[in-house]
Each structure stands twice: as structure tokens, then as C-alpha cells.
Write an enzyme that holds these catalytic residues in place. Structure first.
Site, PDB file in Angstrom:
ATOM      1  N   TYR A 175       0.785  -1.123  -0.045  1.00  0.00           N
ATOM      2  CA  TYR A 175       0.005   0.011   0.063  1.00  0.00           C
ATOM      3  C   TYR A 175       0.980   1.130  -0.112  1.00  0.00           C
ATOM      4  O   TYR A 175       1.852   1.121  -0.656  1.00  0.00           O
ATOM      5  CB  TYR A 175      -1.064  -0.198   1.160  1.00  0.00           C
ATOM      6  CG  TYR A 175      -2.150   0.803   0.963  1.00  0.00           C
ATOM      7  CD1 TYR A 175      -2.906   0.556  -0.282  1.00  0.00           C
ATOM      8  CD2 TYR A 175      -2.478   1.863   1.784  1.00  0.00           C
ATOM      9  CE1 TYR A 175      -4.263   1.309  -0.519  1.00  0.00           C
ATOM     10  CE2 TYR A 175      -3.607   2.690   1.589  1.00  0.00           C
ATOM     11  CZ  TYR A 175      -4.282   2.599   0.390  1.00  0.00           C
ATOM     12  OH  TYR A 175      -5.425   3.144   0.089  1.00  0.00           O
ATOM     13  N   ARG A 228      -9.119   9.874  -8.393  1.00  0.00           N
ATOM     14  CA  ARG A 228      -8.302  10.660  -7.694  1.00  0.00           C
ATOM     15  C   ARG A 228      -7.699   9.551  -6.896  1.00  0.00           C
ATOM     16  O   ARG A 228      -7.858   9.382  -5.730  1.00  0.00           O
ATOM     17  CB  ARG A 228      -9.175  11.653  -6.714  1.00  0.00           C
ATOM     18  CG  ARG A 228      -8.367  12.528  -5.854  1.00  0.00           C
ATOM     19  CD  ARG A 228      -8.755  13.258  -4.724  1.00  0.00           C
ATOM     20  NE  ARG A 228      -9.433  12.152  -3.711  1.00  0.00           N
ATOM     21  CZ  ARG A 228      -8.475  11.604  -2.786  1.00  0.00           C
ATOM     22  NH1 ARG A 228      -6.939  11.852  -2.780  1.00  0.00           N
ATOM     23  NH2 ARG A 228      -9.064  10.697  -2.087  1.00  0.00           N
ATOM     24  N   LYS A 246      -5.676  -2.337  -0.867  1.00  0.00           N
ATOM     25  CA  LYS A 246      -6.605  -2.216   0.314  1.00  0.00           C
ATOM     26  C   LYS A 246      -7.021  -3.401   1.001  1.00  0.00           C
ATOM     27  O   LYS A 246      -6.864  -3.752   2.114  1.00  0.00           O
ATOM     28  CB  LYS A 246      -7.805  -1.242   0.226  1.00  0.00           C
ATOM     29  CG  LYS A 246      -8.282  -0.526   1.254  1.00  0.00           C
ATOM     30  CD  LYS A 246      -7.519   0.978   1.384  1.00  0.00           C
ATOM     31  CE  LYS A 246      -8.203   2.000   2.300  1.00  0.00           C
ATOM     32  NZ  LYS A 246      -7.336   3.074   2.553  1.00  0.00           N
ATOM     33  N   GLU A 317     -13.561   4.122  -2.402  1.00  0.00           N
ATOM     34  CA  GLU A 317     -12.173   4.617  -2.204  1.00  0.00           C
ATOM     35  C   GLU A 317     -11.660   5.330  -3.475  1.00  0.00           C
ATOM     36  O   GLU A 317     -11.647   4.968  -4.708  1.00  0.00           O
ATOM     37  CB  GLU A 317     -11.555   3.259  -2.068  1.00  0.00           C
ATOM     38  CG  GLU A 317      -9.647   3.460  -2.059  1.00  0.00           C
ATOM     39  CD  GLU A 317      -9.539   3.871  -0.477  1.00  0.00           C
ATOM     40  OE1 GLU A 317      -8.473   4.415  -0.322  1.00  0.00           O
ATOM     41  OE2 GLU A 317     -10.379   3.643   0.182  1.00  0.00           O
ATOM     42  N   ASP A 318     -11.044   6.505  -3.012  1.00  0.00           N
ATOM     43  CA  ASP A 318     -10.222   7.262  -4.093  1.00  0.00           C
ATOM     44  C   ASP A 318     -11.475   7.857  -5.185  1.00  0.00           C
ATOM     45  O   ASP A 318     -11.001   7.951  -6.377  1.00  0.00           O
ATOM     46  CB  ASP A 318      -9.162   6.825  -4.537  1.00  0.00           C
ATOM     47  CG  ASP A 318      -7.993   6.764  -3.687  1.00  0.00           C
ATOM     48  OD1 ASP A 318      -8.158   7.263  -2.641  1.00  0.00           O
ATOM     49  OD2 ASP A 318      -6.922   6.071  -3.864  1.00  0.00           O
ATOM     50  N   ASP A 340     -13.657   5.494   3.090  1.00  0.00           N
ATOM     51  CA  ASP A 340     -12.322   5.499   3.925  1.00  0.00           C
ATOM     52  C   ASP A 340     -11.675   6.814   3.787  1.00  0.00           C
ATOM     53  O   ASP A 340     -11.127   7.238   4.634  1.00  0.00           O
ATOM     54  CB  ASP A 340     -11.351   4.245   3.390  1.00  0.00           C
ATOM     55  CG  ASP A 340     -10.161   4.441   4.490  1.00  0.00           C
ATOM     56  OD1 ASP A 340     -10.324   4.084   5.761  1.00  0.00           O
ATOM     57  OD2 ASP A 340      -9.027   4.170   4.136  1.00  0.00           O
ATOM     58  N   ASP A 341     -11.764   7.499   2.723  1.00  0.00           N
ATOM     59  CA  ASP A 341     -10.935   8.966   2.589  1.00  0.00           C
ATOM     60  C   ASP A 341     -11.573  10.053   3.360  1.00  0.00           C
ATOM     61  O   ASP A 341     -10.918  10.707   3.951  1.00  0.00           O
ATOM     62  CB  ASP A 341     -10.830   9.121   1.104  1.00  0.00           C
ATOM     63  CG  ASP A 341     -10.224   8.200   0.058  1.00  0.00           C
ATOM     64  OD1 ASP A 341      -9.239   7.899   0.314  1.00  0.00           O
ATOM     65  OD2 ASP A 341     -10.897   7.863  -1.010  1.00  0.00           O
ATOM     66  N   ASN A 485      -0.504  11.176   0.633  1.00  0.00           N
ATOM     67  CA  ASN A 485       0.380  10.127  -0.129  1.00  0.00           C
ATOM     68  C   ASN A 485       0.458  10.247  -1.397  1.00  0.00           C
ATOM     69  O   ASN A 485      -0.482  10.930  -2.228  1.00  0.00           O
ATOM     70  CB  ASN A 485      -0.242   8.763   0.399  1.00  0.00           C
ATOM     71  CG  ASN A 485      -0.367   8.403   1.644  1.00  0.00           C
ATOM     72  OD1 ASN A 485       0.880   8.439   2.352  1.00  0.00           O
ATOM     73  ND2 ASN A 485      -1.291   8.267   2.461  1.00  0.00           N
TER      74      ASN A 485
END
Length: 645
Positions: A175, A228, A246, A317-318, A340-341, A485
């Protein structure tokens, strides 16, 4: 009437078994109180005659006895049904393949003789051998990531065992920060299919397509649209590396079995021109779908997932900032899902802030007096602000008073009410009415004197030396948390934060950094404020307790659990998070706290207080449910007759 003689007879019938045998009374089905437990030395095969003779005395329950009791290892290993699979199929199935760890008995009964080298290895030897090979590439993390991908494609049990046994070394490879580079090279290094891909061409067919996924016991789905990816922007279908990475942590850290997870890419196009021109790009080669058509496609996907897997946890996610909050708001009340973001990052940062308060010898309630500058006003930045705002309210502040503690900055500077026409509803809640719009971070620090600065901009250098020096002049121990990140996008390095604050800053980062030697010779170790302290435990709780939705209260409980999991030694070392080597224990604690909160809020469907009357019973139950990567016997039922209870 003669139990000791019965066990001696069983020992003769079953020579060599590594199983723990317990005798049960045939008439009642209960365990004989006079039972004797015998560890027998090894019998590769159980013939039908032996089993028939043995069961004249009672039913047999086989328990594989290995490992310690602290990690859910010492328990019965139900054999996997390898019916209708020949040896070659088994070797090419990553869920079944053990490589050279297949015993001679398994090689005989599964048609593997002659297909493997003669030497039989244990899983511990295999782990050691692989880690040695991996360590030879320590200067090439991307190659190490590819080696791990190759291992996962061949042998999932060994892959997850490597992650569990060496999580401190492996987590940054599977990750952040390495997964960013792996995504950039996803198309050019694509090897084999993993997960599912949906495109606009699949409209009207997603429900049928979901039936193509062969594993019916899926518990966790991680989905992205690649719009993203970390701080790298729109990577299109190449973003599939994020759900895969993940879910590797869900399995290794959270104890979710690998056959119960599903990575998904909503490949609705890309606006990245370099990808559209790349002949090796594997994704849907069209500009991104937008507007109502986009949301209609997402809606069809959500209905397809929950139609096939009604109790699954769906993690967003993202997704780009303009969509992430909308999707979460639309589905979180009616489906078991979370982002999660937004929520995971918020809970993780909250845990870090509570840990920082502990280092300052201040109680958790003092969070209500913190002044917070957030550099980055996207979905992650606003999600973190919302989590801290909720914690301030729980500490006794009103919603209005809590909002006044925040200063949100984007690329144009401080967000104020003057920008009402361009800000989202969530951003407007935090926008300032008492300061000029567009103020730079240095000006905000000088005026507001924040105790905490959070970096969620995805851009290097957005937290400046001048800002940190002004914070350090006004605050005894400033809290600095650059969370973007990968490492190249981190707003400020720990070395810079320590240097510009004269070593007084409390630092936590999104990506791992090495310890920093200060001018006085002391060594400072920045904590890693990584979402993997939160989301694996939340996923484990959701699957074990059958929760109906992920509430804010459950996420707050997860953050508190993360802090409570710290040892006195870790606190004394100046850490705000537990050592990553204990991450499975942290996930266990998080899961237990989340389950307790779910039961208190009435959103848990599987467990009751009668089943789990106290914390000890809950901890034991969750520990037993955690997947631990060890080899399970493979058997073709047509070749072995076993009396079942």
C-alpha cells in the site's frame, strides 16, 4: 465403558495424526466428561475401515493443534473440498496452492505426485525464503511490489502469511507509498485478472455480471473509479491497484479471509490525456462519464452488489472530491458502506489527535479547545474536519462553537463565507465569517495561533517553514500532521517539522518516514497516521456482527480503541499511534469497540448480549473469527469417508 482403552484403540487405528481427538457420546452428542485428549504422531491418510472402527466408540472431531491462542490459530481447520479438481488445477488455484508445502499424503490423494520437487517445505520455511529474495531488492520498492503481486497470484495463503509475519516491512510495499507507483505501471505490468471491472457499456447488465464472480461468501468490496488516486490524480483503470492493496490489508491486518473480498473498478473513462494516448492502457478509452449518467451507472452497480451479497460491506475509495461526499450521503443510510478517504481518514486523524493530547498530558476532553488549520479542502480534508468537529461536540461544545475552531484552506487560501457561490454545503459549514477570504497559511497562523495543522492537499511544500516557526512561537508543542500520500506529495517532512519547531513538534505522517536525529543528538520517531489502523477493524466488526450501517459513533469508538491499544512504552517513546508490528492486535481492539457500539446503538444484527455477556467473551469471539494464513488440509470427499456431527 472403558474410555482409556478406547483412546488406545484410536491411536492404533490412526497412526501419526497431528490432530487433537475428543470422544463424544453417540447418544447425546455431548463431550464425554471422562474424555482423554491425545496428541498423536502423524497419519497422512485415514482409510474408511479405520474410521468405521473408530466411530464405534464415538464421533470424532479433529482439531489442528498449532500456534498460540492469542491469534486465533489453535482451532479446527475445516478441510477444503477439492472435489472435481485434479492436481494441476489445484497448483494453479492461488487459494488452494501450497507449492512445495503439500505433504506426501496430499500429493498422493490429490494427484500431485510428480508435479512438485521432492523436498517438502513448511510455510515458515517458505516465508523465510521469499523474504530473503525480496530483501535483495530493497533499493527497488516497485520491483518488490511486483514480486508480492506475483506471489499473491500463485499462493494467497503464503502471500498473506508474509504480510502478517513482516507487516512493518510489507505494508509500505503493498500500500502507501509504493502502491502509487504500482498504479502508474498497472497497465504495462498487467499479468492476470483480479477483481471485477465495470464500464458504461455494461449498463443494464451489471446485475447479471455480478453473478460471474465465483465466490459467494463475499464480505467486503472495495470500489474505486480511479478519478483521484492518492495525490496522483486521474489514473483511470490503473487505479485498480488501490482496491487490491486495500483488501490485502483487510485480509492480513483485519483477519478477513481472502476468498471473502472483492476489488472493483468502475471504469467509466478517464480525462488523463496521456492514458488515452497510451497504446498499453487497459481501461475504457473514452473521456469520463459525468452528470446523471454517471450517478445512474453507480446506482446500478450498488444495487447489483447488494442483490448478490446482501450483507456485504462496500467501501468507497479514491473518488474525486466532487463525487465522494455525494455518494456517501446518498447510500450510507440505506446500505452498509463507508468512505475511507472521508470517514476512515477522519477517525484515524482523531486517534492521532487524542494520542497527541495524551503526550501533552491532557485529557481527551481538551480536544474542544484545539484550534485547527486544515490545508486541503477536498473530501479528505473536510472529512477530517467533520470527524474532529464531532469529537469536539462529544466533549461538550455546541456545533456552532466547534465550527469556530477550524480554518480550512484550499489552493486559493482561507475559505470564507464570501465564497458561498463556489463552496459546497460541507465547506460552507466551516467557512470563516470573521477573516478575509484567501488568507495564506502564514497569515492564518499569525492571527489564529492554531495548535494543530493538518496537511491534506496532496502537494509538497504547502506547509511552509514560516508557518511552522510561527506555530512554534505561539504553541509549546505544535501538532503537525502532513497526511498526503505518496511520500513525494507529503506537505512537509518530519525532519523539517522537527527542525523548524526546535524539536518540539508532535509529528504524524500519512506515509512511513525514518527516525530523525536532532541537533542535540536525540532521536525522534514520527508516527504513521495511516488509515490501516482503522478500516481493517471496522471491516472485521461489520462482517462478524452483521451491522446494518457504519455510524459516526462507531468510527469514534474505533479512534478511541486505537489510542487505548497503545502500550506505556509506546507513549513514553513519544508515539501517537501503536507500533505497526502490533497492527493485528489493534484491529482486534478496534473491532471489539465497534461491535460494542453497534450493539449499543441497535445496528448489530448477528450478536446479542446473551451470546456475549462481557468484554472477555466478545474478545474471544472476535479472535476466533479472525483469519490467520495457515495451510488447510485439502481433501476429495469421494476418497475419504468421515463421520460428521
Amino acid at each position: 465403558q472403558k474410555p482409556r482403552e478406547a483412546w488406545e484403540y484410536l491411536a492404533r487405528c490412526l497412526p501419526g495424526s497431528h490432530s487433537l481427538l475428543r470422544l463424544r457420546n453417540l447418544s447425546t452428542g455431548r463431550q464425554d466428561p471422562r474424555r482423554f485428549a491425545v496428541l498423536l504422531p502423524a497419519a497422512p491418510m485415514l482409510c474408511r475401515g479405520s474410521l468405521r472402527r473408530a466411530t464405534r466408540f464415538g464421533r470424532l472431531t479433529f482439531h489442528r493443534a498449532y500456534g498460540d491462542g492469542t491469534d486465533a490459530r489453535a482451532r479446527f481447520l475445516k478441510p477444503l473440498d477439492a472435489r472435481h479438481s485434479d492436481g494441476w488445477d489445484i497448483l494453479n488455484n492461488p487459494l488452494w496452492n501450497k507449492g512445495t508445502a503439500f505433504t506426501w499424503a496430499e500429493r498422493e490423494r490429490l494427484g500431485l505426485r510428480g508435479l512438485l520437487p521432492a523436498q517438502v517445505r513448511t510455510i515458515e520455511e517458505q516465508v523465510s525464503n521469499f523474504v530473503t529474495q525480496l530483501s535483495a531488492m530493497d533499493d527497488q520498492p516497485l520491483m518488490q511490489n511486483l514480486m508480492l503481486q506475483d506471489l499473491q497470484a500463485r499462493n494467497e495463503t503464503l502471500y498473506h502469511r508474509v504480510l502478517v509475519d513482516h507487516v512493518e516491512k510489507m505494508a509500505p510495499l503493498v500500500y502507501t507509498p509504493t502502491v502509487g507507483a504500482a498504479c502508474q505501471h498497472f497497465s504495462s505490468r498487467y499479468q492476470r485478472s483480479r477483481g471485477m471491472f465495470f464500464t458504461p457499456e455494461d449498463a443494464g447488465e451489471m446485475g447479471v455480471m455480478m453473478r460471474n464472480w465465483p465466490r459467494s461468501e463475499t464480505q467486503v468490496v472495495v470500489v474505486t473509479d480511479g478519478s483521484r488516486i492518492l495525490g496522483l490524480g486521474d489514473l483511470g483503470a490503473n487505479g485498480m491497484g488501490i482496491p487490491i492493496g486495500k483488501l490485502a490489508l483487510y485480509c492480513a491486518v483485519g483477519g478477513i479471509a481472502p476468498h471473502r473480498v472483492l476489488p472493483v473498478m468502475l471504469d467509466f473513462g478517464t480525462n488523463n490525456e496521456s492514458l488515452l494516448r497510451d497504446p498499453l492502457y487497459r481501461g475504457y478509452r473514452q473521456p469520463r462519464v459525468t452528470g446523471d449518467r454517471y450517478y445512474a451507472l453507480v446506482d446500478e452497480f450498488v444495487r447489483a452488489v447488494f442483490s448478490r451479497f446482501p450483507n456485504v460491506l462496500l467501501q468507497w475509495e479514491d473518488f474525486s472530491s466532487d463525487k465522494a461526499s455525494n455518494l456517501l450521503a446518498k447510500y450510507r443510510e440505506n446500505y452498509l458502506c463507508f468512505n475511507d478517504d472521508i470517514q476512515g481518514t477522519g477517525a484515524t486523524v482523531l486517534a492521532g489527535v487524542l494520542g497527541a493530547l495524551r503526550l501533552q498530558r491532557r485529557p481527551p476532553e481538551d480536544i474542544r479547545s484545539l484550534r485547527v488549520a486544515v490545508v486541503g479542502a477536498g473530501s479528505a480534508g473536510i472529512g477530517v474536519a467533520q470527524a474532529l468537529h464531532m469529537a469536539m461536540q462529544q466533549a461538550g461544545l455546541s456545533a456552532k462553537a466547534a465550527y469556530s475552531n477550524f480554518y480550512i484552506l484550499d489552493q486559493d487560501g482561507l475559505q470564507s463565507k464570501a465564497r458561498f457561490s463556489s463552496l459546497t454545503e460541507e465547506q460552507m459549514a466551516f467557512a470563516r465569517a470573521d477573516l478575509p477570504d484567501g488568507m495564506a497559511l502564514e497569515e492564518v497562523v499569525e492571527q489564529a495561533k492554531p495548535h494543530l495543522v493538518l496537511g491534506l492537499s496532496g502537494k509538497r511544500g504547502t506547509i511552509s517553514e514560516a508557518a511552522i516557526r510561527k506555530m512554534a512561537a505561539a504553541v509549546e508543542r505544535p501538532i503537525v500532521m502532513p497526511l498526503s500520500n505518496p511520500t513525494s506529495s507529503c506537505e512537509i517532512t518530519p525532519e523539517e517539522a522537527y527542525e523548524w519547531s526546535d524539536g518540539r513538534a508532535i509529528v504524524a505522517t500519512g506515509s512511513p518516514f525514518e527516525p530523525v536525529a536532532l541537533a542535540d543528538g536525540s532521536l525522534k520517531t514520527p508516527s504513521q497516521c495511516n488509515n490501516m489502523y482503522i478500516f481493517p477493524g471496522v471491516g472485521l466488526a461489520a462482517s462478524v456482527a452483521g451491522v446494518q450501517q457504519i455510524t459516526d459513533g462507531m468510527l469514534y469508538a474505533a479512534a478511541v480503541a486505537c489510542v487505548d491499544a497503545m502500550t506505556p512504552e509506546e507513549v513514553a517513546d513519544g508515539r501517537t499511534f501503536p507500533d505497526i508490528s502490533r497492527i493485528r492486535q489493534v484491529s482486534h481492539t478496534v473491532a471489539c469497540n465497534v461491535i460494542e457500539k453497534a450493539m449499543a446503538e441497535g445496528v448489530g444484527t448477528k450478536l446479542t448480549k446473551k451470546q456475549l455477556p462481557d468484554r472477555a467473551a466478545l474478545e474471544s469471539f472476535v479472535r476466533r473469527k479472525m483469519y490467520y494464513p495457515g495451510y488447510v488440509p485439502l481433501v476429495d470427499p469421494s476418497q475419504v469417508s468421515v463421520t460428521r456431527r
